[in-house]
Scaffold this motif. Structure first.
Motif, PDB file in Angstrom:
ATOM      1  N   CYS A  52       0.850  -1.200   0.000  1.00 10.14           N
ATOM      2  CA  CYS A  52       0.000   0.000   0.000  1.00 10.14           C
ATOM      3  C   CYS A  52       0.884   1.248   0.000  1.00 10.14           C
ATOM      4  O   CYS A  52       2.092   1.152   0.182  1.00 10.14           O
ATOM      5  CB  CYS A  52      -0.878   0.009   1.256  1.00 10.14           C
ATOM      6  N   GLU A  53       0.242   2.396  -0.188  1.00 10.35           N
ATOM      7  CA  GLU A  53       0.935   3.675   0.039  1.00 10.35           C
ATOM      8  C   GLU A  53       0.625   4.071   1.470  1.00 10.35           C
ATOM      9  O   GLU A  53      -0.500   3.874   1.919  1.00 10.35           O
ATOM     10  CB  GLU A  53       0.360   4.757  -0.881  1.00 10.35           C
ATOM     11  N   SER A  54       1.604   4.604   2.195  1.00  5.45           N
ATOM     12  CA  SER A  54       1.326   5.019   3.572  1.00  5.45           C
ATOM     13  C   SER A  54       2.199   6.214   3.939  1.00  5.45           C
ATOM     14  O   SER A  54       3.312   6.373   3.412  1.00  5.45           O
ATOM     15  CB  SER A  54       1.591   3.859   4.540  1.00  5.45           C
ATOM     16  N   LYS A  55       1.695   7.060   4.812  1.00 10.66           N
ATOM     17  CA  LYS A  55       2.458   8.248   5.258  1.00 10.66           C
ATOM     18  C   LYS A  55       2.732   8.196   6.750  1.00 10.66           C
ATOM     19  O   LYS A  55       3.015   9.210   7.367  1.00 10.66           O
ATOM     20  CB  LYS A  55       1.643   9.514   4.951  1.00 10.66           C
ATOM     21  N   ILE A  56       2.576   7.020   7.369  1.00 10.61           N
ATOM     22  CA  ILE A  56       2.605   6.975   8.834  1.00 10.61           C
ATOM     23  C   ILE A  56       4.007   6.708   9.391  1.00 10.61           C
ATOM     24  O   ILE A  56       4.547   7.511  10.140  1.00 10.61           O
ATOM     25  CB  ILE A  56       1.582   5.928   9.346  1.00 10.61           C
ATOM     26  N   THR A  57       4.597   5.583   9.038  1.00  6.74           N
ATOM     27  CA  THR A  57       5.850   5.150   9.675  1.00  6.74           C
ATOM     28  C   THR A  57       6.885   4.770   8.625  1.00  6.74           C
ATOM     29  O   THR A  57       6.546   4.147   7.617  1.00  6.74           O
ATOM     30  CB  THR A  57       5.556   3.955  10.601  1.00  6.74           C
ATOM     31  N   TYR A  58       8.122   5.126   8.890  1.00  3.13           N
ATOM     32  CA  TYR A  58       9.205   4.771   7.976  1.00  3.13           C
ATOM     33  C   TYR A  58      10.258   3.940   8.723  1.00  3.13           C
ATOM     34  O   TYR A  58      10.655   4.297   9.829  1.00  3.13           O
ATOM     35  CB  TYR A  58       9.858   6.043   7.404  1.00  3.13           C
ATOM     36  N   ILE A  59      10.674   2.837   8.103  1.00  3.02           N
ATOM     37  CA  ILE A  59      11.718   1.990   8.694  1.00  3.02           C
ATOM     38  C   ILE A  59      12.821   1.781   7.665  1.00  3.02           C
ATOM     39  O   ILE A  59      12.528   1.501   6.501  1.00  3.02           O
ATOM     40  CB  ILE A  59      11.153   0.589   9.059  1.00  3.02           C
ATOM     41  N   ASP A  60      14.063   1.915   8.073  1.00  3.92           N
ATOM     42  CA  ASP A  60      15.192   1.448   7.263  1.00  3.92           C
ATOM     43  C   ASP A  60      15.871   0.371   8.097  1.00  3.92           C
ATOM     44  O   ASP A  60      16.548   0.670   9.081  1.00  3.92           O
ATOM     45  CB  ASP A  60      16.148   2.610   6.952  1.00  3.92           C
ATOM     46  N   GLY A  61      15.634  -0.876   7.712  1.00  6.25           N
ATOM     47  CA  GLY A  61      16.097  -2.006   8.505  1.00  6.25           C
ATOM     48  C   GLY A  61      17.599  -2.187   8.457  1.00  6.25           C
ATOM     49  O   GLY A  61      18.198  -2.776   9.366  1.00  6.25           O
ATOM     50  N   VAL A  62      18.234  -1.682   7.386  1.00  3.86           N
ATOM     51  CA  VAL A  62      19.690  -1.851   7.265  1.00  3.86           C
ATOM     52  C   VAL A  62      20.391  -0.834   8.157  1.00  3.86           C
ATOM     53  O   VAL A  62      21.338  -1.152   8.874  1.00  3.86           O
ATOM     54  CB  VAL A  62      20.120  -1.717   5.783  1.00  3.86           C
ATOM     55  N   LYS A  63      19.865   0.395   8.137  1.00  2.00           N
ATOM     56  CA  LYS A  63      20.504   1.442   8.963  1.00  2.00           C
ATOM     57  C   LYS A  63      19.949   1.459  10.388  1.00  2.00           C
ATOM     58  O   LYS A  63      20.440   2.202  11.236  1.00  2.00           O
ATOM     59  CB  LYS A  63      20.278   2.812   8.316  1.00  2.00           C
ATOM     60  N   ASP A 220       5.594   3.900  29.568  1.00  5.73           N
ATOM     61  CA  ASP A 220       5.246   4.892  28.549  1.00  5.73           C
ATOM     62  C   ASP A 220       6.184   4.766  27.342  1.00  5.73           C
ATOM     63  O   ASP A 220       5.749   4.802  26.189  1.00  5.73           O
ATOM     64  CB  ASP A 220       5.327   6.301  29.143  1.00  5.73           C
ATOM     65  N   ILE A 221       7.481   4.563  27.629  1.00  5.00           N
ATOM     66  CA  ILE A 221       8.450   4.424  26.544  1.00  5.00           C
ATOM     67  C   ILE A 221       8.164   3.144  25.748  1.00  5.00           C
ATOM     68  O   ILE A 221       8.183   3.154  24.520  1.00  5.00           O
ATOM     69  CB  ILE A 221       9.896   4.459  27.096  1.00  5.00           C
ATOM     70  N   LEU A 222       7.852   2.051  26.459  1.00  2.00           N
ATOM     71  CA  LEU A 222       7.530   0.795  25.752  1.00  2.00           C
ATOM     72  C   LEU A 222       6.311   0.978  24.840  1.00  2.00           C
ATOM     73  O   LEU A 222       6.283   0.478  23.716  1.00  2.00           O
ATOM     74  CB  LEU A 222       7.225  -0.309  26.764  1.00  2.00           C
ATOM     75  N   LEU A 223       5.316   1.704  25.337  1.00  2.00           N
ATOM     76  CA  LEU A 223       4.117   1.941  24.528  1.00  2.00           C
ATOM     77  C   LEU A 223       4.472   2.757  23.278  1.00  2.00           C
ATOM     78  O   LEU A 223       3.983   2.485  22.184  1.00  2.00           O
ATOM     79  CB  LEU A 223       3.038   2.671  25.339  1.00  2.00           C
ATOM     80  N   ILE A 224       5.349   3.743  23.464  1.00  2.00           N
ATOM     81  CA  ILE A 224       5.781   4.562  22.309  1.00  2.00           C
ATOM     82  C   ILE A 224       6.505   3.678  21.289  1.00  2.00           C
ATOM     83  O   ILE A 224       6.228   3.717  20.095  1.00  2.00           O
ATOM     84  CB  ILE A 224       6.705   5.730  22.759  1.00  2.00           C
ATOM     85  N   LEU A 225       7.425   2.844  21.789  1.00  4.80           N
ATOM     86  CA  LEU A 225       8.232   2.007  20.889  1.00  4.80           C
ATOM     87  C   LEU A 225       7.376   1.017  20.110  1.00  4.80           C
ATOM     88  O   LEU A 225       7.697   0.644  18.984  1.00  4.80           O
ATOM     89  CB  LEU A 225       9.297   1.229  21.669  1.00  4.80           C
ATOM     90  N   HIS A 226       6.275   0.566  20.726  1.00  6.79           N
ATOM     91  CA  HIS A 226       5.428  -0.438  20.082  1.00  6.79           C
ATOM     92  C   HIS A 226       4.229   0.160  19.351  1.00  6.79           C
ATOM     93  O   HIS A 226       3.402  -0.583  18.819  1.00  6.79           O
ATOM     94  CB  HIS A 226       4.918  -1.432  21.138  1.00  6.79           C
ATOM     95  N   ALA A 227       4.143   1.489  19.324  1.00  8.15           N
ATOM     96  CA  ALA A 227       2.911   2.117  18.814  1.00  8.15           C
ATOM     97  C   ALA A 227       2.646   1.794  17.344  1.00  8.15           C
ATOM     98  O   ALA A 227       1.500   1.617  16.938  1.00  8.15           O
ATOM     99  CB  ALA A 227       2.970   3.627  19.024  1.00  8.15           C
ATOM    100  N   ASP A 228       3.702   1.753  16.530  1.00  8.19           N
ATOM    101  CA  ASP A 228       3.480   1.409  15.115  1.00  8.19           C
ATOM    102  C   ASP A 228       4.763   0.845  14.522  1.00  8.19           C
ATOM    103  O   ASP A 228       5.856   1.081  15.042  1.00  8.19           O
ATOM    104  CB  ASP A 228       3.012   2.634  14.318  1.00  8.19           C
ATOM    105  N   HIS A 229       4.621   0.093  13.441  1.00  6.69           N
ATOM    106  CA  HIS A 229       5.805  -0.478  12.802  1.00  6.69           C
ATOM    107  C   HIS A 229       5.497  -0.814  11.356  1.00  6.69           C
ATOM    108  O   HIS A 229       5.751  -1.920  10.898  1.00  6.69           O
ATOM    109  CB  HIS A 229       6.287  -1.721  13.572  1.00  6.69           C
ATOM    110  N   GLU A 230       4.962   0.119  10.662  1.00  8.68           N
ATOM    111  CA  GLU A 230       4.467   0.034   9.259  1.00  8.68           C
ATOM    112  C   GLU A 230       3.746  -1.281   8.947  1.00  8.68           C
ATOM    113  O   GLU A 230       2.937  -1.724   9.731  1.00  8.68           O
ATOM    114  CB  GLU A 230       5.521   0.514   8.238  1.00  8.68           C
ATOM    115  N   GLN A 231       4.026  -1.947   7.846  1.00 11.73           N
ATOM    116  CA  GLN A 231       3.132  -3.024   7.385  1.00 11.73           C
ATOM    117  C   GLN A 231       3.518  -4.404   7.939  1.00 11.73           C
ATOM    118  O   GLN A 231       3.643  -5.381   7.208  1.00 11.73           O
ATOM    119  CB  GLN A 231       3.099  -3.060   5.847  1.00 11.73           C
ATOM    120  N   ASN A 232       3.719  -4.487   9.253  1.00 11.97           N
ATOM    121  CA  ASN A 232       4.055  -5.778   9.883  1.00 11.97           C
ATOM    122  C   ASN A 232       2.864  -6.731   9.787  1.00 11.97           C
ATOM    123  O   ASN A 232       1.792  -6.364   9.300  1.00 11.97           O
ATOM    124  CB  ASN A 232       4.438  -5.526  11.334  1.00 11.97           C
ATOM    125  N   CYS A 233       3.059  -7.946  10.317  1.00 11.79           N
ATOM    126  CA  CYS A 233       2.055  -9.001  10.157  1.00 11.79           C
ATOM    127  C   CYS A 233       0.677  -8.583  10.705  1.00 11.79           C
ATOM    128  O   CYS A 233      -0.350  -8.727  10.027  1.00 11.79           O
ATOM    129  CB  CYS A 233       2.583 -10.252  10.856  1.00 11.79           C
TER     130      CYS A 233
END
Ligand code: ACO
Length: 428
Positions: A52-63, A220-233
């Motif tokens: 899909c197209e999305s504007k929410i979360t960006y991940i660069d897994g290599v960097k 609170d930090i854990l909730l932030i870290l888990h809040a989104d992760h683009e097109q995961n399962c």
């Protein structure tokens, strides 16, 4: 003019358009591939498919980069709060003032009640029921109360759904947490933060309970870290399920179900189970050998990631929180925590893990923190679901707001029998 890539076979050729991302890999637009050539693409676990197209979360897994709406996760974890991050994810921008954030908080708070019939849902489960079984069912059950009159294409209805699910999730998770505890009802306290309230909902009924600020900050930090992760399962499950136009709460329930698996959100529970299985530091090398043995299905839980082939940036942040929590709860000399830290050290220096870029992921540490908070291991994935609800709901709203969105329908490489004729049973 958009760049094109040419695909050739024998005398046939086809130009496929390249679409550029704001940042990160461009994509080859394959919409015309099947109509023009009769070929499908084959990408069974979608490792190279942009669905899909999305504007929410960006991940660069290599960097090892993770950004919500362009903001680095490190800055959000250090300077923001979970509810402000939820505002950011949903609205695309940070709140412009405290008033805007307070209005958002108040909308979430107004939805922190459950429909009356929900008690029956929880009481229908036995004492030993897994929290994720209860949570999946409870979220799906919300569709029973919120179905008639929802126009999934209407922006206002989407917003109502977003606030409703964000407000209800902590209450659902607290009900699951206190399933076997009668008289554990605690009201939301306006003067406390979202994370402080979660701890209060869980433990506030206990005599003399006081919120430890180190624990509420780590939560609170854990909730932030888990809040989104683009097109995961799980997010892809929400999108795929929701793409049929189904009830949005049913789509979120699909996400909760997908999260449960040990290759995804269930890993935090599996990590702590694995520590129990390993038992003592003396057994670590035996288990490392098992993880490396291709004939043994055992994997080192909490290590490796489909996208991050570098250190999971969330793991770096949570690792330091983990140490603070262990110290503050007097768990730093607990044998299980010592075992975890030894395992981390050994795996990070082992050739097998180094060569394959298998680093500890966020869930290697999140379970340790939850355990130190007195949250039982069976609840860990429900905690993850609580955090990820904002991501799922935001993705659902983004998909529904896209006028070009169609039902998701992958194809397959068929390897079954060719056409054959039915033979009556007595003639076979
Ligand atoms: N232990 C031992 N070996 C591993 C592990 C592990 N945890 N993870 C991957 N490998 C090995 C594989 O056997 C494979 O080896 P090979 O190249 O010799 O065949 C290589 O590393 C690549 O692994 P893949 O399975 O191709 O990686 P994939 O991207 O499909 O899997 C996954 C990612 C599912 C996360 C995997 O690393 C895993 O099972 N980890 C443990 C479970 C876990 O921690 N999951 C949480 C993910 S984070 C989250 O969802 C929030």
């Amino acid at each position: 003019m958009a760049e094109k890539i040419t695909l050739k076979k024998d005398t046939q050729s086809i130009d496929l358009e390249i679409k550029d991302a704001t940042v990160g890999p461009s994509v080859i637009d394959l919409k015309s591939l099947y109509p023009d050539t009769g070929y499908f693409t084959f990408d069974p676990s979608y490792s190279t498919t942009a669905s899909c197209e999305s504007k929410i979360t960006y991940i660069d897994g290599v960097k090892g980069i993770l950004e919500y709406r362009g903001y680095p996760i490190e800055q959000l974890a250090e300077k923001s709060t979970y509810l402000e991050v939820a505002y950011l994810l949903f609205n695309g921008e940070l709140p412009s003032s405290n008033i805007a954030l307070d209005e958002f908080r108040s909308e979430v708070k107004q939805n922190m009640t459950l429909p009356e019939n929900m008690d029956v849902i929880f009481s229908g489960f036995g004492k030993e029921a897994h929290p994720m079984a209860m949570l999946t069912t409870a979220v799906a059950a919300l569709s029973g109360s919120y179905h008639e009159g929802i126009d999934i294409r209407d922006k206002e209805h989407q917003k109502e759904f977003f606030f409703n699910v964000l407000g209800k999730m902590p209450i659902l998770v607290a009900n699951v947490f206190n399933h076997n505890q009668k008289n554990a009802n605690v009201e939301y306290d306006e003067s406390l933060s979202y994370s402080e309230n979660i701890l209060r909902l869980f433990f506030g009924w206990k005599d003399g309970y006081e919120i430890n600020p180190i624990l509420s900050k780590a939560l609170d930090i854990l909730l932030i870290l888990h809040a989104d992760h683009e097109q995961n399962c799980s997010t892809s499950s929400v999108r795929l399920t929701g793409s049929s136009g189904t009830n949005p709460y049913a789509a979120i329930a699909a996400g909760v179900a997908a999260l449960w698996g040990p290759a995804h959100g269930g890993a935090n529970e599996a990590v702590v189970r694995m520590f129990g299985e390993i038992g003592s530091k003396d057994n670590i090398s035996k288990f490392i050998d098992k993880a490396k043995d291709k004939n043994d299905p055992f994997r080192l839980m909490g290590f490796g990631h489909r996208v991050y082939k570098n250190y999971d940036p969330r793991a770096t942040i949570i690792r330091s929180q983990c140490h603070k929590v262990l110290e503050s709860t007097g768990n730093d000399s607990n044998p299980m925590f010592e075992l975890a830290l030894k395992l981390e050290e050994i795996a990070l220096n082992d050739d097998y893990f180094v060569k394959r870029n298998l680093y500890p992921n966020v869930d290697f540490y999140s379970g340790l923190i939850y355990k130190a908070m007195d949250i039982p291991k069976e609840m860990f994935t429900a905690m993850f679901a609580l955090a990820r609800t904002v991501g799922w709901a935001t993705h659902w709203c983004e998909m529904m707001s896209n006028p070009k969105h169609r039902i998701g329908r992958p194809r397959q490489l068929y390897l079954g029998e060719k056409k054959r004729d039915y033979i009556p049973i007595n003639d076979r």
